[in-house]
Each structure stands twice: as structure tokens, then as C-alpha cells.
Design an enzyme around this catalytic site. Structure first.
Site, PDB file in Angstrom:
ATOM      1  N   TYR A 156      -1.970  -0.986  10.274  1.00  0.00           N
ATOM      2  CA  TYR A 156      -2.057  -1.281   8.840  1.00  0.00           C
ATOM      3  C   TYR A 156      -0.814  -0.799   8.092  1.00  0.00           C
ATOM      4  CZ  TYR A 156      -3.969  -1.281   4.072  1.00  0.00           C
ATOM      5  OH  TYR A 156      -4.176  -1.495   2.733  1.00  0.00           O
ATOM      6  N   SER A 203       0.838  -1.201   0.000  1.00  0.00           N
ATOM      7  CA  SER A 203       0.000   0.000   0.000  1.00  0.00           C
ATOM      8  C   SER A 203       0.866   1.242   0.000  1.00  0.00           C
ATOM      9  CB  SER A 203      -0.900   0.011   1.241  1.00  0.00           C
ATOM     10  OG  SER A 203      -1.557   1.251   1.390  1.00  0.00           O
TER      11      SER A 203
END
Length: 302
Positions: A207, A194
């Protein structure tokens, strides 16, 4: 719309206007969420991805392949000629059945593998099942993930932090380790990371940290496997409209303005990620390993 107009839309596009900036209504789903209940629906490529045979004769396993980016990659791989297996949670069966129909509509074999990747035995058995039932495994896409926003570090429990890493990183380790028993030289492993690995948000500590670890895992493993003829790369999406965005306890403002911070000015659609995975899976990227392709709407990561 005439066929010529459709052809023009697919071959020549202004990236800022290919998709309108979504203005999603306030909504939430219980995790893991379903594409079929997303408002507006995401573009997985059912009508927009056209294949050119770049993966003819190949066989892929995609974790989290029922919805969002994983579903778009599964559809693109099938349109490029690959047989595709997808793993997903049992609660996501409706989305998985839709992806299966699209894969088979492209004339390819689809294998559905429901289960929880946090189950070590399930994760480690996946590659062998694919090789046994589809005859081979030479593309692995580690894509499964979860995301939650937390306003403070104190709000994150041990269980939550461990759960994020278990789904995103530890399952990646287990599936990949098992896949090496069946993947031949020429195979490709592609991990989903990401933009959060480079530009972490203050509310995504667990995350973002897991994605930083995925980048390191990708680059280290690429060096280890090069002598075996297996390439390892990753794709780092930016803000992409998927069920992940309505199951992660965002506040109302975060959801309704989703994606507008991207340089292109809008959220991305899952099908816009698929070509990056196709490239990394195909022989066209034979000189690419240990790399991370950033598909994030123009956000600088250096």
C-alpha cells in the site's frame, strides 16, 4: 439545539474536539465494506458541509465515490454546484444510492457507474460515459483504493501486490488517460495518495509503495499537462475513519486505537478531507499544480 448553536458549530471549531476520539468496537467487514455498516458511522458531510457555489457549472467523476473520502468529496462537490458521477463496485450499491440521494438533494445531477476498475475496458470507458450523459467532464478525482496489513513481506503474494497496484495506480493511469480525450483547458485532476507515501508502516509495504508511485505520477503528469491548461494535484490523507479500516485485516489493538497517533489526537472524518479537494478543483487554486496537500492531523512529512 438552536439554529444559532448549529451555525456556531459549523463556523468556529476547536479541531481537537470537533469530533470525539472514536473508540470503535472490534469489527470486520468483507471487502470492499459499506459505510452503512460502519460502527460508529463516519461523517460524510450530509449535515455538516455547506457549499458556497465554488464549483457552479462543473462536472466531476470520482472513483470510489460511494463511501469514505470519495463520498464526502461527492457530497461537497454537489453542495458547491457541480454535477457528480461516481464509480464503485456493484457490491457497494447501497452506499452509492445514499450518495446519489444527497447529490440530488443539493439540486445537482448524479450519475452512478458501477463496475470494477481492474477491468481495463470499464476504466477506460468511464470518462466518455460521464461526458456523454452529463454533457462534460472537467474534474477527475482518482480515489479508489484498497489496503491490507501484512506482518511480513513473505505473506504478500504476487496476486496481492499486483492487486493493490491495479486498483490504486494502474486504474488511475487508465481513467486519466481516457479522461484527457474529453477534459478541456481549465480542468483539474486530483489523485488520492496517503501519508503512507511519506511515513510508511512496516505492515503496509504494498500500500505504501503504491502511494509513493501515485505521488510521482501526480508530479510528472502535472508537468506534462500544464501546457494543455490542466492542473494535476493530490491529497494525502492521514488516519481517516472509513470502511477501509475494517476490511484490511487489522488486529484488534490497531483498530481500537485508530487515529490516536495523529498530532490532533484523533482519527479524521471523511468530510474533513473534502475542502482540500474542493480547493484543488476550483479556480481558487489556479496557481497550484504538481502539489500534494497533506490532510493528516498534523503529522510532519518533511
Amino acid at each position: 439545539m438552536t439554529n444559532n448553536e448549529k451555525h456556531d458549530q459549523l463556523t468556529f471549531q476547536n479541531p481537537t474536539t470537533r469530533y470525539v476520539q472514536i473508540d470503535p468496537p472490534v469489527q470486520s467487514q468483507e471487502a470492499p465494506g459499506l459505510d452503512r455498516d460502519l460502527d460508529p458511522r463516519a461523517d460524510l458531510g450530509e449535515e455538516t458541509y455547506r457549499g458556497t457555489g465554488r464549483l457552479e457549472g462543473r462536472t466531476a467523476l470520482i472513483t470510489g465515490g460511494d463511501s469514505g473520502i470519495g463520498a464526502a468529496v461527492a457530497i461537497a462537490f454537489a453542495r458547491e454546484g457541480a454535477n457528480v458521477a461516481i464509480s464503485y463496485l456493484p457490491e457497494e450499491e447501497q452506499d452509492a444510492q445514499h450518495v446519489k440521494e444527497v447529490i440530488e438533494g443539493a439540486g445537482r445531477k448524479a450519475l452512478l457507474l458501477p463496475g470494477d476498475l481492474r477491468d481495463k475496458d470499464f476504466a477506460r470507458k468511464l470518462p466518455g460515459k460521464v461526458a456523454d450523459e452529463l454533457g462534460a467532464l472537467d474534474i477527475l478525482v482518482n480515489n479508489a483504493g484498497r489496503q491490507y496489513h501484512w506482518e511480513s513481506l513473505e505473506a504478500i503474494t504476487d496476486e496481492q501486490f499486483e492487486n493493490t497496484f491495479d486498483i490504486k495506480l494502474f486504474s488511475m493511469f487508465r481513467v486519466t488517460q481516457a479522461a484527457l480525450n474529453v477534459m478541456p483547458a481549465g480542468s483539474s485532476i486530483i489523485n488520492t495518495t496517503s501519508v503512507q507515501a511519506y511515513k510508511p508502516s512496516e505492515t503496509l509495504v504494498d500500500y505504501a509503495s503504491s502511494n509513493g508511485a501515485i505521488n510521482a505520477f501526480t508530479q510528472a503528469l502535472a508537468q506534462q499537462l500544464v501546457e494543455r491548461g490542466i492542473r494535476v494535484n493530490a491529497v494525502a490523507p492521514g488516519p481517516i475513519w472509513t470502511p477501509l479500516q475494517v476490511t484490511d485485516n487489522k488486529n484488534e489493538e490497531q483498530l481500537t486505537s485508530f487515529g490516536r497517533q495523529a498530532t490532533i489526537g484523533r482519527a479524521g472524518q471523511p468530510t474533513e478531507l473534502a475542502p482540500a479537494y474542493v480547493y484543488l478543483a476550483s479556480p481558487e487554486s489556479s496557481y497550484v499544480t504538481g502539489d500534494v496537500l497533506n490532510v493528516n492531523g498534523g503529522s510532519p512529512v518533511a
